[in-house]
Write a protein that holds these residues in place. Structure first.
Motif, short mmCIF file in Angstrom:
data_model
loop_
_atom_site.label_atom_id
_atom_site.label_comp_id
_atom_site.label_asym_id
_atom_site.label_seq_id
_atom_site.Cartn_x
_atom_site.Cartn_y
_atom_site.Cartn_z
N ALA B 157 0.51 -1.07 -0.43
CA ALA B 157 0.49 -0.28 -0.34
C ALA B 157 0.21 1.02 0.10
O ALA B 157 1.44 1.63 0.93
N TYR B 158 0.28 2.77 -0.76
CA TYR B 158 1.77 3.58 -0.93
C TYR B 158 0.79 4.80 -0.71
O TYR B 158 -0.65 5.56 -1.17
N LEU B 159 0.77 4.80 0.53
CA LEU B 159 0.35 6.79 0.51
C LEU B 159 0.93 7.16 -0.01
O LEU B 159 1.80 8.31 0.07
N GLN B 160 0.03 8.98 -0.64
CA GLN B 160 0.67 9.72 -1.43
C GLN B 160 -0.01 11.15 -0.08
O GLN B 160 1.95 11.76 -0.32
N GLN B 161 -0.59 11.18 0.35
CA GLN B 161 -0.59 12.19 1.67
C GLN B 161 -2.37 12.23 2.95
O GLN B 161 -3.24 11.51 1.39
N ILE B 162 -1.81 12.22 3.73
CA ILE B 162 -3.42 11.53 3.77
C ILE B 162 -2.90 13.20 5.91
O ILE B 162 -0.99 12.71 6.34
N TRP B 163 -4.19 13.10 6.09
CA TRP B 163 -3.77 14.23 7.31
C TRP B 163 -3.44 13.11 8.62
O TRP B 163 -2.99 12.60 9.14
N TRP B 164 -5.17 11.76 8.77
CA TRP B 164 -4.76 11.00 9.88
C TRP B 164 -4.55 9.86 9.33
O TRP B 164 -4.68 8.77 8.12
#
Lengths: 168, 282
Positions: B157-164
């Protein structure tokens, strides 16, 4: 001397087995330990074998110093029920055995197996295992003068069969 | 050279020692005795010595030798892994049971793999990101799935961007008694290949240096561990250790819950790959 083991399933008796023991000391009190995980029954009884030897024992094919060390162990180990005394006896024999040539230890393994002395067998087998550990098969053959009775094809087939143990 | 060398060894060692007769060689001892020696070696050593000679071959397959290597609750492990749809082969000798269980087996709809660690006979459990609960995983603004051979599950799983940022998971498994470590396998940067070579795209990495990530684990018998650290070394897969737990009683399956969080909503974070969670004997 006999012991009855009752097998139950869901608290209902399904089978009763009577185990008879030959040739054990009347002091022996075997009690079975049932492991429900793998359904095995282990019977250990207080091995009085070391007390059955008339000390000093005679051990073929070892020198007098070795024979004396084993007899000293048998005397000391059998002389007391105290854990510390027995542990000291085992440690002393262990220190002695570590200094002996491996051929002597193999002779002692055979002796311990023949007389069915489990404490001696434990010490001597552990020593042999320590010598074998981390050595190649060729090195073990050389140290113990063991002939390879496999053909090259048979040996390769066995290595292939056990490849799983070395895979990641 | 072999036998000549060995007899020199025998004769030179103890001056008072008689030569060892051939009849008492190690290869000639009864199978049960050779087995008693093998029992004290590890599985790799036992398997290696099967090629020594016929006597060792026989002793190395003895049930009592491998019974001592299997975890005490191996029947529970078999039940956890295999069922009517995926049957465990019957009538295997103990060595082959050990071999079968030390291969990775999938459980829980292939979201997890388990195997016996060959040296210790204790279980390892690897949980794919697919077996974890990731906040926002289905929102492609935040997370995408990236196929890669850098994961044993072939995708991460690749996270691009998130706050939480929050990843939770749990597993119940009949662990053998012992101490286990739990870690998250993570990488800053997106893995890829160019012209057959491994590359890592680090452009979207941000936000991990502002506040540390908080890792937690807890068990069904009340153990807890917490750790905090900053994620580091872009382009490298790291195992971030959460902590340890102890299994005292192998008869009771242990439920382990764990999480990883960075929920400071004053900044976004991204550019992170989540592969898996690993539980293995310490």
């Amino acid at each position: 001397m006999s012991q009855t083991v009752v097998l139950e399933q869901n608290a209902v008796e399904t089978q009763s087995i009577t185990l008879k023991f030959d040739g054990c000391s009347s002091d022996a009190n075997p009690s079975p330990i049932v492991n429900p995980e793998n359904q095995s029954i282990t019977i250990k009884f207080d091995d009085q074998a070391s007390n059955h030897h008339t000390i000093p024992v005679s051990i073929p094919n070892v020198d007098s110093e070795t024979e004396a060390a084993v007899n000293e162990f048998l005397r000391k180990h059998g002389s007391s029920d105290e854990e510390s005394v027995r542990t000291d006896a085992m440690n002393d024999l262990w220190s002695f055995i570590e200094r002996q040539e491996i051929g002597t230890v193999v002779v002692l393994v055979k002796f311990a197996s023949d007389v069915k002395n489990f404490e001696l067998l434990e010490i001597f087998c552990q020593r042999v295992a320590d010598v074998i550990a981390k050595k190649t098969v060729e090195e073990v053959r050389e140290i113990f003068n063991i002939a390879n009775d496999f053909t090259p094809e048979e040996e390769q087939a066995i290595r292939d069969e056990h490849r799983w143990a070395f895979e990641d | 050279m072999g036998s000549g060398f060995s007899s020199v060894l025998v004769m030179c060692s103890t001056a008072s020692g008689p030569p060892v007769p051939a009849a008492t060689g190690l290869g000639d001892l009864p199978e049960s005795v050779v087995g008693s020696v093998l029992e004290r070696l590890n599985p790799q050593e036992i398997c290696g010595l099967a090629a020594l000679n016929r006597a060792f071959r026989a002793a190395s397959s003895a049930d009592f030798v491998w019974e001592s290597k299997l975890p005490q609750n191996y029947n529970s492990v078999i039940s956890r892994i295999f069922d009517d749809n995926n049957k465990f082969p019957s009538n295997l000798c103990k060595k082959n049971i050990y071999a079968r269980l030390s291969r990775p087996n999938s459980i829980d709809g292939e979201t997890k793999k388990v195997w016996l660690q060959k040296g210790t006979g204790k279980s390892c459990v690897l949980i794919s990101f697919n077996g974890l609960s990731i906040t926002g995983i289905d929102d492609r603004r935040y997370w995408i799935r990236v196929p890669t051979d850098e994961s044993r599950f072939h995708s991460v799983a690749y996270l691009q961007q998130i706050w939480w940022f929050e990843v939770d998971g749990e597993v119940e498994f009949p662990f053998a008694a012992g101490t286990y470590s739990l870690s998250f396998r993570l990488q800053l940067g997106r893995p890829g290949k160019r012209f057959g070579r491994r590359v890592c795209n680090c452009e979207q990495i941000h936000g991990w240096d502002r506040k540390p990530v908080r890792f937690q684990l807890s068990t069904s018998d009340g153990q807890e561990a917490i750790s905090e650290c900053y994620l580091t070394t872009p382009g490298t897969w790291n195992l971030y250790r959460v902590g340890d737990f102890v299994v005292e009683d192998s008869k009771v399956p242990m439920m382990v819950k764990f999480s990883m969080m960075q929920i400071d909503c004053t900044h976004t974070k991204g550019g992170l790959c989540v592969d898996s969670v690993l539980i293995c004997p310490k």
